[in-house]
Each structure stands twice: as C-alpha cells, then as structure tokens.
Scaffold this motif. Structure first.
Motif, short mmCIF file in Angstrom:
data_model
loop_
_atom_site.label_atom_id
_atom_site.label_comp_id
_atom_site.label_asym_id
_atom_site.label_seq_id
_atom_site.Cartn_x
_atom_site.Cartn_y
_atom_site.Cartn_z
N LEU A 33 77.74 -121.10 43.55
CA LEU A 33 78.46 -121.50 42.67
C LEU A 33 78.19 -120.99 41.55
O LEU A 33 77.03 -120.83 40.98
CB LEU A 33 78.35 -123.15 42.80
CG LEU A 33 79.22 -123.98 41.98
CD1 LEU A 33 79.33 -125.26 42.59
CD2 LEU A 33 78.59 -123.97 40.35
N LEU A 47 83.19 -119.59 43.58
CA LEU A 47 82.53 -120.03 44.93
C LEU A 47 82.28 -118.61 45.75
O LEU A 47 83.33 -118.14 46.01
CB LEU A 47 83.13 -120.68 45.64
CG LEU A 47 83.26 -122.41 44.96
CD1 LEU A 47 84.17 -123.23 45.59
CD2 LEU A 47 81.99 -122.82 44.53
N VAL A 111 80.02 -129.44 44.94
CA VAL A 111 81.22 -129.05 44.36
C VAL A 111 81.77 -130.17 43.49
O VAL A 111 82.14 -130.16 42.31
CB VAL A 111 82.26 -128.44 45.20
CG1 VAL A 111 83.59 -128.12 44.25
CG2 VAL A 111 81.67 -126.97 45.55
#
Length: 286
Positions: A33, A47, A111
């Motif tokens: 990330l 990502l 996330v």
C-alpha cells in the motif's frame, strides 16, 4: 527532478505521477500500500503499484457505480458492496434515504483503517452512519455462503489479476445472482475496453452468460487511463432499465452530485461502437 511513481497499466503503456509528498507506505498482509500526494490528483492510493483511487476524481467512478443502479431500482433497502475499501462508494450509497442497511465486505482490514485515516474528506460520514457495517473477509466466499439477500450488489474490485481475478468469474457471478432479491441489480467494475479488450470480453462475457439481462455502461475517469471505463449491469429483469428520466429526476431531487445526472444516467448506456462490438463478441463467447 521530482520523484515519480509509475504504474505499468498494460504491455507498452505506463502512467507516471509526480510525487509531491510520500504520505504513507506499508506492506499489509495482502498487498503493498502506498499513498502519495500529486499536484493534479491530490491524494493517490496505490495497491501493489496500481492506482486505486485519487481524492480529485473519486466522485466520478463512485457516483456512477452507486447512483445508476440505486436510482433505477427505486427501493434499494438492502445493499452489499464487495471490495471498495476506500469507502468512497459507501459514501455515495448512503446518500440514498431508502437504503436501510449497507454491508461492505473487504478482504483487507488495513485498507479500510487506512482510508478512514487518510480519506476523511469523502468517507468520514460513512463511519458515523448506523446503517453501515463492515465485514472483513473474502467477498467471493461471502457471496457463496451467505443466507442474506440484497436489492443491489456493487462489486468495487481491483482489475482481474491476482486476488481480484476470482471476482470476474462465472462462478462468482452465479453467486451474485443467488443473493439478489427478485428484480435486484448487480454492478461490477468491468475494465477499460480500449486497453483491456481481452479482460472486458472475458469479464462481461461471464456476466452475460449468468444473467438474462446484462448491459455495460460507461464512465469517464481521468485516473483510469485509456478512454471510457465500463461498468457491468446485471439483473433478472429489464424493468429497472426502462425507468424514464422524469422518474429518475424525482428520485434524485435534493441529492448533491458532481458527475451523475438523470440525463447522463440514460446516456451512459449508449456505447461507442468499439465497446458495443466488444460487448456483442462477449455475448457470443468469442
């Protein structure tokens, strides 16, 4: 010279973003990330090196994925999002007063936590809304195993590679059909056909092989380079596709949008010839 991050979109095509500032980098249990700041696109989330969302243009994709099926349905009480960890799509869904519950299934808790911390400018209202809940898990397994049924299912996935590949399969779409209520609508991310011809044909072909009503519609998002992005509409009924503009305008009254309009809603199903031809090829299984 400023640092850049470069996304390899497809063979022979790369897209670079100048980095004003690196805001965050980490390896989660599922993916790498990165969050950078770019002068034009604002905050840019990547990502595994692929751009997922930017603060400047997220509204274009999220509004068209959410409002087209929800406005057309008319009474979308129970909604499911698979993926969508940045929660921008959830923000748009929750603008609809008729939505009573919104469940989001995201495989990577990092996330969601990250997006809550860094993208509050568009997703902050989501986490204070009692209609919203998050389940951390595999979206394909959820669709296969759940006993719940939904009016609208939105699949906000990465491209059909790696962990996201399963979300473009006939088996997965069969499970989506199973968990939709009668007259329900599923919408899927269906790639940029100009640069992802094979991916579009395979993904939309699988969708059309499962659902009796399947139509692509288009949205222009600067971040997703290569011309129109397509979203795949799927249902067991034509009824929601036949809602007229006046009805859409009544349903949209009072809702703030920056991309979606009732007129654009209907126009989005009018395809450029090259996309229409690919859709026909997909239907024939060529």
């Amino acid at each position: 010279m400023k640092k850049t991050v470069t996304e390899t979109l497809h063979d022979g095509v790369q897209l670079s973003f100048a980095v004003e500032e690196v805001l965050h980098e980490e390896a989660t249990g599922h993916q790498r990330l990165q969050l950078i700041r770019n002068r034009r696109f604002g905050k840019v989330l990547l990502l595994d090196g692929a751009v997922q969302v930017t603060s400047a243009d997220e509204f274009m994709y999220h509004e068209m994925m959410a409002h087209v099926p929800l406005m057309a349905h008319g009474d979308p009480a129970d909604v499911l999002i698979i993926g969508g960890g940045d929660c921008g799509l959830a923000e748009e869904v929750l603008k609809h007063r008729r939505v009573k519950s919104l469940t989001q299934v995201e495989i990577d808790a990092s996330v969601v936590d990250f997006a809550r911390q860094h993208f509050g400018e568009f997703n902050a209202p989501v986490f204070d809304d009692p209609r919203f809940s998050v389940e951390i898990g595999d979206g394909s397994a959820f669709a296969r195993e759940t006993d719940r049924r939904f009016d609208v299912v939105l699949v906000d996935s990465t491209d059909p590679a790696g962990p996201g590949a399963v979300l473009f399969t006939r088996e997965f779409y069969g499970n989506l059909k199973r968990i939709l209520k009668p007259g329900g609508i599923a919408v899927t991310q269906n790639s940029v056909p100009f640069l992802q011809k094979n991916e579009f044909v395979a993904g939309f072909g699988a969708l059309a092989s499962v659902f009796p009503v399947a139509r692509p519609y288009v949205v222009a998002v600067p971040t997703y380079f290569g011309g129109f992005m397509t979203l795949g509409w799927a249902s067991d009924s034509e009824q929601a596709l036949q809602v007229d503009q006046k009805t859409l305008e009544e349903r949209a009254a009072g809702m703030e949008t920056r991309y979606y309009t009732p007129a654009l809603h209907q126009a989005a199903f009018v395809l450029p010839r090259y996309i229409a031809d690919l859709a026909e090829k997909a239907r024939k299984g060529v």
